[in-house]
Scaffold this motif. Sequence first.
Motif, mmCIF file in Angstrom:
data_model
loop_
_atom_site.group_PDB
_atom_site.id
_atom_site.type_symbol
_atom_site.label_atom_id
_atom_site.label_comp_id
_atom_site.label_asym_id
_atom_site.label_seq_id
_atom_site.Cartn_x
_atom_site.Cartn_y
_atom_site.Cartn_z
ATOM 1 N N CYS A 126 -26.264 30.078 -23.386
ATOM 2 C CA CYS A 126 -25.813 29.318 -24.559
ATOM 3 C C CYS A 126 -24.445 28.706 -24.348
ATOM 4 O O CYS A 126 -23.937 28.031 -25.237
ATOM 5 N N ALA A 172 -30.802 34.442 -31.644
ATOM 6 C CA ALA A 172 -30.000 33.233 -31.874
ATOM 7 C C ALA A 172 -30.599 32.426 -33.027
ATOM 8 O O ALA A 172 -29.875 31.954 -33.911
ATOM 9 N N TYR A 226 -29.179 28.070 -29.178
ATOM 10 C CA TYR A 226 -29.585 28.661 -27.909
ATOM 11 C C TYR A 226 -29.879 27.564 -26.887
ATOM 12 O O TYR A 226 -30.475 26.546 -27.201
#
Length: 261
Positions: free
Chosen positions: A30, A251, A258
């Motif tokens: 990420c 996420a 993400y």
Amino acid sequence: MKTFAIVNRKGGVGKTTTAVNLAYVLATGCRLRVLLVDADGQANATQILLPPGEYAGLGALLRGYACCWDELVIPTDVDGLHVLPAAEDLGALDLEAAGGDRSRCYRAVRDMREALEEDGAYDVMVIDCPPNLSAACVAAILASDSVIIPVLSDACSATGVGDLVEQIASLRSLHPALRVAGVLVNQWHRSPVVEVSVAYLREEGMVPVYDTVIRRTDKVPESSWARMAVQQWSPFCSAARDYRAWVAELAAKEGIKYGQA
Ligand SMILES: Nc1ncnc2c1ncn2[C@@H]1O[C@H](COP(=O)(O)OP(=O)(O)O)[C@@H](O)[C@H]1O
Ligand SMILES: [Mg+2]
């Protein structure tokens, strides 16, 4: 800053493995700036992510010897991933921190979190907790908004989650925004008892259970021996892929972007 404490009073359930993989995948997948705080005197996360050495870590912060987070945080080889290490001195803290001193410990980690937020230093803080509700562990939970509970997929672990959730809920008198983000089933493998335990956890409905489970594979203990994250040791083994899938699930649930390279 998103804040996650990885908590279970049982040892060997995968707290450290989960904390290291979560921090690693958020930093690499990420491109987030991640601080992993090691709150366990056994210092397993520190040993996985940092070279051998003597570090003044969380113990110094909790005893009031360090006044600022940037005196303690060490960058790792992984871009964007920093560690606030632990050392054995955390173990003695509970004896020292009898009575009123416990509240000083709690305040120290909360103050650090506030300073990190003021400085805009990190996007995510992940805290690897010890297998007990020691002063360091409670301080870590009180400095986090979300708790993640890794469990093994056996009957004792499944039934023990209720007690743990109640203990965490009792800390809401000190930290009203505290929530259990979810239970993560670790060391999953195909067997009737595992399936019954996981079904029990999901049906009981006390706390959310992540859809993704982490499969059992020898690659994880091998990576622990090699003092590496399994993402580095064996990036395509089942558990490494499961952790990436789980971080994507987390996420999405937590509003973290993400895969933004
Ligand atoms: N998915 C998995 N498959 C196989 N072994 C695992 C898995 N996750 C963790 N382990 C092993 O289990 C042991 C305990 O894991 P660890 O993350 O240190 O737990 P904790 O921090 O809760 O004590 C370690 O030896 C680790 O390598
Ligand atoms: Mg651990």
